[in-house]
Design a protein around this motif. Structure first.
Motif, short mmCIF file in Angstrom:
data_model
loop_
_atom_site.label_atom_id
_atom_site.label_comp_id
_atom_site.label_asym_id
_atom_site.label_seq_id
_atom_site.Cartn_x
_atom_site.Cartn_y
_atom_site.Cartn_z
N ASN A 29 29.83 130.07 52.39
CA ASN A 29 28.59 131.09 52.14
C ASN A 29 27.73 130.01 51.83
O ASN A 29 27.45 128.98 51.03
CB ASN A 29 28.73 132.23 51.29
CG ASN A 29 29.15 131.91 50.23
OD1 ASN A 29 28.39 131.04 49.29
ND2 ASN A 29 30.17 132.33 49.31
N LEU A 50 22.47 136.01 50.30
CA LEU A 50 23.70 135.21 50.61
C LEU A 50 24.35 135.55 51.80
O LEU A 50 24.19 136.71 52.35
CB LEU A 50 24.59 135.79 49.32
CG LEU A 50 26.08 135.22 49.41
CD1 LEU A 50 25.80 133.65 48.87
CD2 LEU A 50 26.96 135.84 48.53
N ALA A 52 27.16 134.60 54.98
CA ALA A 52 28.27 134.03 55.13
C ALA A 52 28.03 132.80 56.34
O ALA A 52 27.39 132.98 57.08
CB ALA A 52 29.23 135.11 55.64
N GLN A 53 29.02 132.01 56.23
CA GLN A 53 29.24 131.03 57.37
C GLN A 53 30.11 131.43 58.19
O GLN A 53 31.32 130.88 58.36
CB GLN A 53 29.36 129.56 56.64
CG GLN A 53 28.51 129.04 55.68
CD GLN A 53 28.78 127.75 55.12
OE1 GLN A 53 30.20 127.48 54.78
NE2 GLN A 53 28.11 127.09 54.72
N MET A 110 36.36 134.95 51.47
CA MET A 110 35.25 134.28 51.29
C MET A 110 35.07 133.50 49.86
O MET A 110 35.57 134.01 48.78
CB MET A 110 33.91 135.00 51.53
CG MET A 110 32.56 134.21 51.49
SD MET A 110 30.99 135.31 51.73
CE MET A 110 31.14 135.77 50.11
#
Length: 145
Positions: A29, A50, A52-53, A110
């Motif tokens: 993230n 925030l 997430a990748q 995550m």
């Protein structure tokens, strides 16, 4: 701004902290920051989100379907023209943290946000088991829609 964002995520129940499972790849993230110089209330403020990748998600494991609901430009123009012609009132809304309302069906793990890590009683770094969609996930738009 980061603490406010994490407080909202805690309120919404976006994730729960668990010990890392064996053999599962973790999604990373990143923090995205924005400065709003002047808002309607007359003040400036900082915003943090925030994200997430999602590029590290594995198809068939971390997600099954993606979807992006987008209105065609011609449809929007037609709606505005009809509203003007018939003296209709148009309204719109912006859902704050819209993707946080989508519930996940897949198990996605995550990493915790950097600077806010927590450890178990045994000293193991905990990870986030996502329960709701998060910006950046491949299926976030599909789950919210």
């Amino acid at each position: 701004a980061m603490e406010k964002e994490l407080g909202t995520m805690k309120e919404m129940g976006v994730w729960k902290l668990v010990e890392p499972p064996q053999g599962r790849k973790l999604v990373g993230n990143r923090w995205v920051f924005e400065f709003k110089p002047v808002d309607l209330k007359g003040g400036s403020r900082f915003k943090a989100r925030l994200v997430a990748q999602g590029f590290s998600q594995i198809p068939g494991v971390d997600f099954h379907q993606t979807y992006a609901p987008v209105a065609r430009q011609a449809s929007v123009k037609l709606l505005i023209a009809l509203a003007a012609q018939n003296d209709w009132e148009l309204d719109c809304f912006d859902a704050k943290r819209a993707f946080l309302h989508g519930r996940l069906t897949e198990e996605i793990y995550m990493k915790q946000p950097r600077g806010f890590e927590r450890y178990s009683d045994a000293g193991v770094l905990l990870i986030c088991l996502l329960l709701r969609s998060l910006y950046g996930l491949k299926q976030a738009a599909f789950d919210w829609y």
